[in-house]
Motif scaffolding. Structure first.
Motif, PDB file in Angstrom:
ATOM      1  N   ILE A   1     -12.495 -59.700  -0.976  1.00  0.00           N
ATOM      2  CA  ILE A   1     -13.368 -60.479  -0.092  1.00  0.00           C
ATOM      3  C   ILE A   1     -12.933 -60.331   1.360  1.00  0.00           C
ATOM      4  N   LEU A   2     -11.627 -60.250   1.606  1.00  0.00           N
ATOM      5  CA  LEU A   2     -11.135 -60.083   2.973  1.00  0.00           C
ATOM      6  C   LEU A   2     -11.594 -58.779   3.601  1.00  0.00           C
ATOM      7  N   THR A   3     -11.841 -57.759   2.771  1.00  0.00           N
ATOM      8  CA  THR A   3     -12.265 -56.468   3.306  1.00  0.00           C
ATOM      9  C   THR A   3     -13.781 -56.340   3.405  1.00  0.00           C
ATOM     10  N   MET A   4     -14.517 -57.327   2.891  1.00  0.00           N
ATOM     11  CA  MET A   4     -15.973 -57.286   2.979  1.00  0.00           C
ATOM     12  C   MET A   4     -16.437 -57.704   4.361  1.00  0.00           C
TER      13      MET A   4
ATOM     14  N   PRO B   1     -18.680 -59.828   6.825  1.00  0.00           N
ATOM     15  CA  PRO B   1     -19.356 -61.121   6.681  1.00  0.00           C
ATOM     16  C   PRO B   1     -20.873 -61.001   6.581  1.00  0.00           C
ATOM     17  N   SER B   2     -21.438 -59.905   7.058  1.00  0.00           N
ATOM     18  CA  SER B   2     -22.893 -59.743   7.044  1.00  0.00           C
ATOM     19  C   SER B   2     -23.386 -58.985   5.817  1.00  0.00           C
ATOM     20  N   ASP B   3     -22.479 -58.665   4.899  1.00  0.00           N
ATOM     21  CA  ASP B   3     -22.886 -57.925   3.712  1.00  0.00           C
ATOM     22  C   ASP B   3     -23.949 -58.695   2.934  1.00  0.00           C
ATOM     23  N   ASP B   4     -24.983 -57.979   2.517  1.00  0.00           N
ATOM     24  CA  ASP B   4     -26.017 -58.596   1.678  1.00  0.00           C
ATOM     25  C   ASP B   4     -25.631 -58.586   0.211  1.00  0.00           C
ATOM     26  N   ASP B   5     -24.602 -57.829  -0.130  1.00  0.00           N
ATOM     27  CA  ASP B   5     -24.175 -57.741  -1.520  1.00  0.00           C
ATOM     28  C   ASP B   5     -23.574 -59.070  -1.971  1.00  0.00           C
ATOM     29  N   PRO B   6     -23.719 -59.390  -3.250  1.00  0.00           N
ATOM     30  CA  PRO B   6     -23.096 -60.618  -3.753  1.00  0.00           C
ATOM     31  C   PRO B   6     -21.587 -60.504  -3.750  1.00  0.00           C
ATOM     32  N   LEU B   7     -20.915 -61.638  -3.754  1.00  0.00           N
ATOM     33  CA  LEU B   7     -19.463 -61.636  -3.866  1.00  0.00           C
ATOM     34  C   LEU B   7     -19.067 -61.118  -5.250  1.00  0.00           C
ATOM     35  N   PRO B   8     -17.911 -60.451  -5.357  1.00  0.00           N
ATOM     36  CA  PRO B   8     -17.549 -59.749  -6.603  1.00  0.00           C
ATOM     37  C   PRO B   8     -17.003 -60.662  -7.695  1.00  0.00           C
TER      38      PRO B   8
ATOM     39  N   GLU C   1     -23.057 -66.060  -4.601  1.00  0.00           N
ATOM     40  CA  GLU C   1     -23.773 -66.345  -3.362  1.00  0.00           C
ATOM     41  C   GLU C   1     -22.901 -66.882  -2.240  1.00  0.00           C
ATOM     42  N   ARG C   2     -21.753 -67.534  -2.587  1.00  0.00           N
ATOM     43  CA  ARG C   2     -20.981 -68.153  -1.513  1.00  0.00           C
ATOM     44  C   ARG C   2     -19.623 -68.653  -2.002  1.00  0.00           C
ATOM     45  N   ILE C   3     -18.799 -69.029  -1.009  1.00  0.00           N
ATOM     46  CA  ILE C   3     -17.542 -69.735  -1.279  1.00  0.00           C
ATOM     47  C   ILE C   3     -17.883 -71.208  -1.448  1.00  0.00           C
ATOM     48  N   VAL C   4     -17.566 -71.778  -2.589  1.00  0.00           N
ATOM     49  CA  VAL C   4     -17.883 -73.186  -2.871  1.00  0.00           C
ATOM     50  C   VAL C   4     -16.709 -74.085  -2.488  1.00  0.00           C
ATOM     51  N   HIS C   5     -15.513 -73.605  -2.718  1.00  0.00           N
ATOM     52  CA  HIS C   5     -14.317 -74.382  -2.347  1.00  0.00           C
ATOM     53  C   HIS C   5     -13.223 -73.416  -1.912  1.00  0.00           C
ATOM     54  N   GLU C   6     -12.479 -73.826  -0.888  1.00  0.00           N
ATOM     55  CA  GLU C   6     -11.334 -73.052  -0.406  1.00  0.00           C
ATOM     56  C   GLU C   6     -10.346 -74.018   0.217  1.00  0.00           C
ATOM     57  N   SER C   7      -9.118 -73.970  -0.225  1.00  0.00           N
ATOM     58  CA  SER C   7      -8.099 -74.833   0.384  1.00  0.00           C
ATOM     59  C   SER C   7      -6.762 -74.120   0.375  1.00  0.00           C
ATOM     60  N   LEU C   8      -6.000 -74.362   1.432  1.00  0.00           N
ATOM     61  CA  LEU C   8      -4.663 -73.785   1.558  1.00  0.00           C
ATOM     62  C   LEU C   8      -3.672 -74.907   1.825  1.00  0.00           C
ATOM     63  N   THR C   9      -2.659 -74.980   0.972  1.00  0.00           N
ATOM     64  CA  THR C   9      -1.593 -75.975   1.104  1.00  0.00           C
ATOM     65  C   THR C   9      -0.269 -75.242   1.229  1.00  0.00           C
ATOM     66  N   ALA C  10       0.578 -75.690   2.130  1.00  0.00           N
ATOM     67  CA  ALA C  10       1.914 -75.124   2.297  1.00  0.00           C
ATOM     68  C   ALA C  10       2.945 -76.185   1.928  1.00  0.00           C
TER      69      ALA C  10
ATOM     70  N   THR D   1     -17.136 -68.844  10.226  1.00  0.00           N
ATOM     71  CA  THR D   1     -16.988 -68.593   8.793  1.00  0.00           C
ATOM     72  C   THR D   1     -18.327 -68.738   8.087  1.00  0.00           C
ATOM     73  N   GLY D   2     -18.855 -67.609   7.592  1.00  0.00           N
ATOM     74  CA  GLY D   2     -20.112 -67.613   6.871  1.00  0.00           C
ATOM     75  C   GLY D   2     -19.928 -68.003   5.419  1.00  0.00           C
ATOM     76  N   PRO D   3     -21.053 -68.165   4.696  1.00  0.00           N
ATOM     77  CA  PRO D   3     -20.981 -68.593   3.283  1.00  0.00           C
ATOM     78  C   PRO D   3     -20.155 -67.661   2.409  1.00  0.00           C
ATOM     79  N   LYS D   4     -20.161 -66.347   2.720  1.00  0.00           N
ATOM     80  CA  LYS D   4     -19.441 -65.376   1.897  1.00  0.00           C
ATOM     81  C   LYS D   4     -18.087 -64.980   2.487  1.00  0.00           C
ATOM     82  N   SER D   5     -17.691 -65.642   3.564  1.00  0.00           N
ATOM     83  CA  SER D   5     -16.418 -65.321   4.213  1.00  0.00           C
ATOM     84  C   SER D   5     -15.364 -66.345   3.845  1.00  0.00           C
TER      85      SER D   5
END
Length: 418
Positions: free
Chosen positions: A73-76, A78-85, A122-131, A173-177
Motif C-alpha cells: 500500500i505504501l508503494t501505491m 494515492p490516485s490509483d483507481d485499482d482496489p486495495l490488495p 475500497e478504503r482504509i477503515v481503521h489505522e492506528s499506531l501506538t508506541a 490522506t485519501g481513502p486508500k492511503s
C-alpha cells in the motif's frame, strides 16, 4: 525486528491467526534467539528463524502476502483507481463485506510499535499506531471511518508536529492511503516518531513471494554492473554453497527488456541489465572453464543469485532486517538451505528470517528449536489455522520429521485413495 504478526478475514484466513517470533522459555539452542535492545523494556528473547510448513493451499503464501500488505500500500499511488490488495475470506457470506484486519508488533530504531489496520478493497477503515517508549503505551494517532461521517482522527498528545501539521497530514490522506505514509512523506526529517515506524516497512522488512526471487536476481545483476566490487561478494556467496561460478561479465547487445509484471519496481534494474547487455557467467571445473548465459542457468542458481541480495542484509553483525521468503526451498538442495540457515543462526545479529517450505529435512537436522517450526492447515470451512510445533507436547530432542509425517503435529495433506 518482528515480535508478532496477526491477520484475519484475508484470503484463507478467517479467524485471527498469529505468528509469534517470541522464543519459548526453557528450550535449548540459545544461539537461535537474541535479546532485543529496547530502552526501558525487558522484552523476551526473539527467534532468529521461523520455518512454516503445511499442505498446498493451506495458507502459507497468503500469510506472506498478508505480512507484505503495508509495504504494498505504501508503494501505491494515492490516485490509483485499482482496489486495495485485500481479499476477504470468501466462504463465509458474513465476512465478504467486512474489512481484512492486520496487526504488527515490531521494533524499529530501539522502540516498540504496534500498528493495527482494517482494510477493504475500497478504503482504509481503521489505522492506528501506538508506541511504547520505556514501556509506556503511547498512542500516536488513530483513524476510524464511519459511513456518512468519514474519517475521524485522534492524535496523541505527544505526536510531533502540532495541530496545524496534523490537520494538513489528515487532509493529504485519501481513502486508500495510509496516514503513516502521507505523514512521513510530508514532514521534515527531524520528525522521527512516525519516520522510524514507516522505515521498518519500507526498508527494514522485505517479503518475497513465490516468483519474487527472479526480480531480486535482476537487481543483483544490476548492482554488479554498476559496481564491480559486488561481483566478488556474489561469487564468494555462490562458491561457498558449491556453485562454481568464478566470473560474471556483461556482453554488449541490444534487446527490448521484458517487464516482470505490470509496473514492476524491478523494471529500472531490468533495463540496466538487459537493454544493452547480456549476463555471462563463467563456470570453472577440473576440465577447465565454460561460459553460460544467465538464461541457461538452472532455476536454483538463478534463485540463489536473487536470494544473495536480501541475504546480505541479514548477514551482518548489526543487522535488524526481517526477510520473509515464500518457498525458500524452491529449486534449492536441502543441504544448501540447511547451510544458509546455520550460517544465519551463528551470527550475533538481530536479523530475522521467516520462510515457507516443504523441505522437512530441516526438522531432522536438530539445528532448530520446536518453537521455530510452524504449521498451517485448512479446516472443514476452508479456513487457515496456524500453530507452532511447540504447542504439542514433546521434547526438543525428539525426531520432529518422523512425528510430523506420523501426523502428530497435524498440518499434512489429506489424500484420498481410489
Amino acid at each position: 525486528m518482528l515480535i508478532e504478526f496477526s491477520v484475519s478475514n484475508f484470503r484463507s484466513f478467517r479467524e485471527r491467526q498469529t505468528l509469534s517470533m517470541v522464543a519459548a522459555p526453557r528450550l535449548g539452542k540459545k544461539e537461535n534467539v537474541f535479546k532485543p535492545k529496547v530502552a526501558g523494556e525487558n522484552l523476551p528473547n526473539l527467534l532468529k528463524v521461523a520455518a512454516i510448513y503445511g499442505p498446498n493451499a493451506s495458507g502459507k503464501s497468503s500469510l506472506v502476502m498478508a505480512m507484505n500488505i503495508v509495504s504494498r500500500i505504501l508503494t501505491m499511488s494515492p490516485s490509483d483507481d485499482d482496489p486495495l490488495p485485500v481479499h476477504p475470506f470468501r466462504f463465509d457470506p458474513a465476512l465478504r463485506d467486512k474489512p481484512s484486519e492486520f496487526e504488527y508488533n515490531f521494533i524499529s530504531n530501539g522502540l516498540r510499535y504496534q500498528l493495527q489496520l482494517a482494510i477493504t478493497p475500497e478504503r482504509i477503515v481503521h489505522e492506528s499506531l501506538t508506541a511504547y517508549p520505556r514501556g509506556k503505551e503511547t498512542l500516536y494517532y488513530s483513524r476510524n471511518y464511519t459511513p456518512g461521517k468519514g474519517d475521524v482522527y485522534e492524535f496523541g498528545a505527544t505526536l510531533e508536529g502540532g495541530n496545524v501539521v496534523h490537520d494538513a497530514w489528515r487532509r493529504l490522506t485519501g481513502p486508500k492511503s495510509l496516514f503513516l505514509g502521507q505523514a512521513t512523506a510530508n514532514s521534515s526529517e527531524d520528525m522521527t516518531q512516525l519516520r522510524f515506524a514507516v522505515a521498518w516497512f519500507r526498508e527494514g522488512s522485505i517479503c518475497i513471494g513465490q516468483d519474487g526471487l527472479s526480480g531480486w536476481a535482476v537487481m543483483s545483476r544490476s548492482m554488479i554492473k554498476k559496481n564491480e566490487k559486488y561481483k566478488t561478494y556474489l561469487q564468494t556467496f555462490l562458491q561457498d554453497i558449491d556453485v562454481p561460478i568464478t566470473d560474471i561479465r556483461f556482453e554488449i547487445k541490444t534487446k527490448t527488456p521484458q517487464e516482470i509484471g505490470p509496473d514492476s519496481h524491478f523494471t529500472e534494474h531490468l533495463r540496466a541489465v538487459e537493454t544493452d547487455s547480456r549476463t555471462v557467467l563463467t563456470h570453472t571445473t577440473a576440465l577447465g572453464e565454460a561460459e553460460f548465459d544467465f538464461s541457461e542457468e538452472s532455476g536454483g542458481t538463478q534463485n540463489l543469485m536473487g536470494f544473495w541480495l536480501p541475504w546480505t542484509l541479514i548477514d551482518g553483525k548489526s543487522s535488524e532486517y526481517l526477510i520473509v521468503v515464500d518457498e525458500l526451498n524452491s529449486s534449492l538442495h536441502p543441504k544448501i538451505v540447511e547451510s544458509l540457515i546455520q550460517r544465519h543462526l551463528e551470527t550475533s545479529s538481530g536479523a530475522q528470517l521467516i520462510f515457507t517450505t516443504h523441505d522437512t529435512h530441516l526438522m531432522n537436522t536438530k539445528r532448530m528449536r520446536r518453537d521455530q517450526f510452524w504449521l498451517t492447515e485448512r479446516d472443514a470451512n476452508g479456513a487457515t489455522a496456524m500453530f507452532s510445533v511447540h504447542d504439542f507436547r514433546g521434547r526438543d530432542s525428539e525426531d520432529m520429521e518422523k512425528r510430523y509425517f506420523e501426523g502428530r503435529y497435524r498440518g499434512l495433506p489429506i489424500l484420498r485413495r481410489s
